[in-house]
Design a protein around this motif. Structure first.
Motif, mmCIF file in Angstrom:
data_model
loop_
_atom_site.group_PDB
_atom_site.id
_atom_site.type_symbol
_atom_site.label_atom_id
_atom_site.label_comp_id
_atom_site.label_asym_id
_atom_site.label_seq_id
_atom_site.Cartn_x
_atom_site.Cartn_y
_atom_site.Cartn_z
ATOM 1 N N ASP A 9 0.961 -1.057 -0.262
ATOM 2 C CA ASP A 9 -0.158 -0.055 0.629
ATOM 3 C C ASP A 9 0.754 1.293 -0.027
ATOM 4 N N LEU A 10 0.170 2.068 -0.143
ATOM 5 C CA LEU A 10 1.299 3.594 -1.076
ATOM 6 C C LEU A 10 0.514 5.101 -0.458
ATOM 7 N N PRO A 11 1.624 5.562 0.751
ATOM 8 C CA PRO A 11 1.064 6.654 1.096
ATOM 9 C C PRO A 11 0.060 7.651 -0.196
ATOM 10 N N GLY A 12 -0.803 8.247 0.475
ATOM 11 C CA GLY A 12 -1.873 9.162 -0.451
ATOM 12 C C GLY A 12 -2.270 9.079 -1.156
ATOM 13 N N PRO A 13 -2.991 9.336 -2.009
ATOM 14 C CA PRO A 13 -4.484 8.518 -3.058
ATOM 15 C C PRO A 13 -3.987 8.340 -4.187
ATOM 16 N N ALA A 14 -2.248 8.374 -4.007
ATOM 17 C CA ALA A 14 -2.322 7.963 -5.489
ATOM 18 C C ALA A 14 -3.291 6.272 -6.740
ATOM 19 N N LEU A 15 -2.910 6.091 -5.525
ATOM 20 C CA LEU A 15 -3.885 4.529 -6.047
ATOM 21 C C LEU A 15 -5.230 4.670 -6.738
ATOM 22 N N ASP A 16 -5.602 5.408 -5.816
ATOM 23 C CA ASP A 16 -6.839 6.194 -6.402
ATOM 24 C C ASP A 16 -7.108 5.758 -7.472
ATOM 25 N N ARG A 17 -6.090 6.438 -8.226
ATOM 26 C CA ARG A 17 -5.835 6.932 -9.863
ATOM 27 C C ARG A 17 -5.610 5.618 -10.570
ATOM 28 N N LEU A 18 -4.962 4.781 -10.339
ATOM 29 C CA LEU A 18 -4.516 3.387 -10.878
ATOM 30 C C LEU A 18 -6.371 2.229 -10.063
ATOM 31 N N ARG A 19 -6.743 2.358 -9.413
ATOM 32 C CA ARG A 19 -7.913 1.412 -9.018
ATOM 33 C C ARG A 19 -8.758 2.171 -10.888
ATOM 34 N N ALA A 20 -9.046 3.165 -10.795
ATOM 35 C CA ALA A 20 -10.106 3.833 -10.809
ATOM 36 C C ALA A 20 -9.777 3.227 -12.585
ATOM 37 N N ALA A 21 -8.785 3.293 -13.424
ATOM 38 C CA ALA A 21 -8.557 2.682 -14.568
ATOM 39 C C ALA A 21 -8.676 0.791 -14.826
ATOM 40 N N HIS A 22 -7.956 -0.014 -13.281
ATOM 41 C CA HIS A 22 -6.912 -1.157 -13.645
ATOM 42 C C HIS A 22 -7.864 -2.104 -12.173
ATOM 43 N N GLN A 23 -7.761 -3.238 -13.023
ATOM 44 C CA GLN A 23 -7.983 -3.832 -11.606
ATOM 45 C C GLN A 23 -6.847 -4.230 -10.370
ATOM 46 N N VAL A 24 -6.925 -3.652 -9.208
ATOM 47 C CA VAL A 24 -5.498 -3.681 -9.149
ATOM 48 C C VAL A 24 -5.789 -5.131 -8.029
ATOM 49 N N GLU A 25 -4.481 -5.480 -7.182
ATOM 50 C CA GLU A 25 -4.663 -6.223 -6.460
ATOM 51 C C GLU A 25 -3.792 -6.200 -5.814
ATOM 52 N N LEU A 26 -4.059 -6.132 -4.628
ATOM 53 C CA LEU A 26 -2.690 -4.817 -3.811
ATOM 54 C C LEU A 26 -2.287 -6.191 -2.766
ATOM 55 N N TRP A 27 -1.203 -6.558 -2.161
ATOM 56 C CA TRP A 27 -0.109 -7.055 -1.208
ATOM 57 C C TRP A 27 -0.899 -5.808 -0.514
ATOM 58 N N ALA A 28 -2.109 -5.946 0.595
ATOM 59 C CA ALA A 28 -2.004 -4.844 1.825
ATOM 60 C C ALA A 28 -0.887 -5.288 2.967
ATOM 61 N N HIS A 29 0.083 -6.073 3.079
ATOM 62 C CA HIS A 29 0.872 -6.658 4.056
ATOM 63 C C HIS A 29 2.046 -5.385 4.814
ATOM 64 N N ARG A 30 2.640 -5.321 5.910
ATOM 65 C CA ARG A 30 4.267 -4.734 5.519
ATOM 66 C C ARG A 30 5.325 -5.534 5.625
#
Ligand code: GLV
Ligand code: GLV
Length: 312
Positions: A9-30
């Motif tokens: 997961d990345l700080p800030g809103p940037a990933l929202d832009r990716l999610r709006a355009a594509h199907q995102v699989e996120l490894w949401a662990h530390r």
């Protein structure tokens, strides 16, 4: 719409832009995804947004037949086999410029921190071991007016040099592959600060001969990559006093095991690879990494691509 793997997961809103355009699989662990998990996950994606903890080698690329774009959330791309990606026509993006100033700030902080013995002093105070103010207690050395050798004179090295003007430093520069410049910097500098990328040429660049060539009153600062320094030699150098101390943001491996011999000598300041770790910079890196991935997936030129020859 493509499938993308984002390995953290990345700080800030940037990933929202990716999610709006594509199907995102996120490894949401530390912790980074284990290798087997990574190999499984890349099998079905067109885009990969990874960090420097993921080794993107030819084997991983072979497990990712549909991969068209790699966006590394870092300026350094030594974790990626760029030649292998190029051979497969896959663009590799990185995040230069936005982290230059934060990293340069940290390099100066490390210079001041090791020379003024900040963490050593803090440990004493916290342990209740500071007895009294004394004329010759905790003496260090000045950055002000010092001679600083900057090894690797790209964006970050130059930004450090600009800051050091304010400290009235004499700056000696050794660009990549400049053996004479390096020899002069090692022989004359009070601080040697590393700012080159990790490549086959710079791996082990600072080993026993280089550490022995430094002044016994000098400090080594590394905010680049751990393997640029021969850490075994550095441990001996610190213990035997070939140099006065070292301040490291990067080590090999990362993290350094708590029982690593390097952590024995007190004249070492070490922090956990935080050169770019400010809110503003990490958010800017996220924006750039997402922009690189979006462009790569759209078949457009990435804003920052380390293998632009794929566009020819
Ligand atoms: C961090 O080390 C980076 O390369 O961005
Ligand atoms: C030091 O604290 C001084 O006042 O000189």
């Amino acid at each position: 719409m493509d499938r993308c793997l984002v390995t953290r997961d990345l700080p800030g809103p940037a990933l929202d832009r990716l999610r709006a355009a594509h199907q995102v699989e996120l490894w949401a662990h530390r912790a980074p995804p284990p290798r087997a998990e990574l190999e499984r996950a890349v099998a079905s994606v067109a885009g990969l947004l990874c960090t420097l903890t993921e080794r993107v080698d030819d084997e991983l690329l072979a497990a990712a037949p549909g991969l068209r774009a790699i966006s590394n959330y870092a300026v350094g791309t030594d974790n990626v086999d760029v030649a292998a990606a190029t051979a497969r026509g896959i663009g590799v993006g990185n995040t230069p410029d936005v982290l230059t100033d934060s990293t340069a700030d940290l390099a100066v902080a490390l210079m001041l921190g090791i020379a003024r013995r900040l963490t050593e002093g803090e440990r004493l105070v916290r342990a209740g071991e500071w007895v009294t103010w004394e004329p010759d207690f905790m003496l260090g050395r000045d950055l002000y007016g010092a001679t600083v050798g900057i090894v690797g004179f790209g964006r970050i090295g130059r930004a450090v040099a600009r800051r050091l003007e304010g400290f009235d430093c004499r700056v000696l520069v050794a660009g990549n592959g400049d053996a004479d410049g390096l020899a002069t910097a090692l022989a004359e500098a009070d601080f040697v600060s590393l700012h080159c990328p990790l490549t086959t040429e710079t791996r082990g660049l600072i080993g026993e001969p280089e550490l022995r060539a430094m002044r016994p009153s000098a400090y080594l600062v590394n905010t680049a990559r751990g393997p640029i320094v021969d850490q075994g030699a550095l441990e001996v150098a610190l213990r035997e006093g070939w140099i006065a101390g070292a301040a490291l943001d990067v080590t090999d491996p990362e993290p350094l095991p708590a029982d690593d011999p390097l952590l024995g000598p007190p004249n070492l300041l070490v922090v956990p690879h935080v050169g770019s770790a400010t809110h503003r910079t990490r958010e800017a890196m996220a924006e750039l990494a997402v922009s690189n991935l979006l462009a790569g997936l759209a078949g457009e030129r990435m804003p920052h691509c380390v293998n632009p020859e794929i566009y020819d």
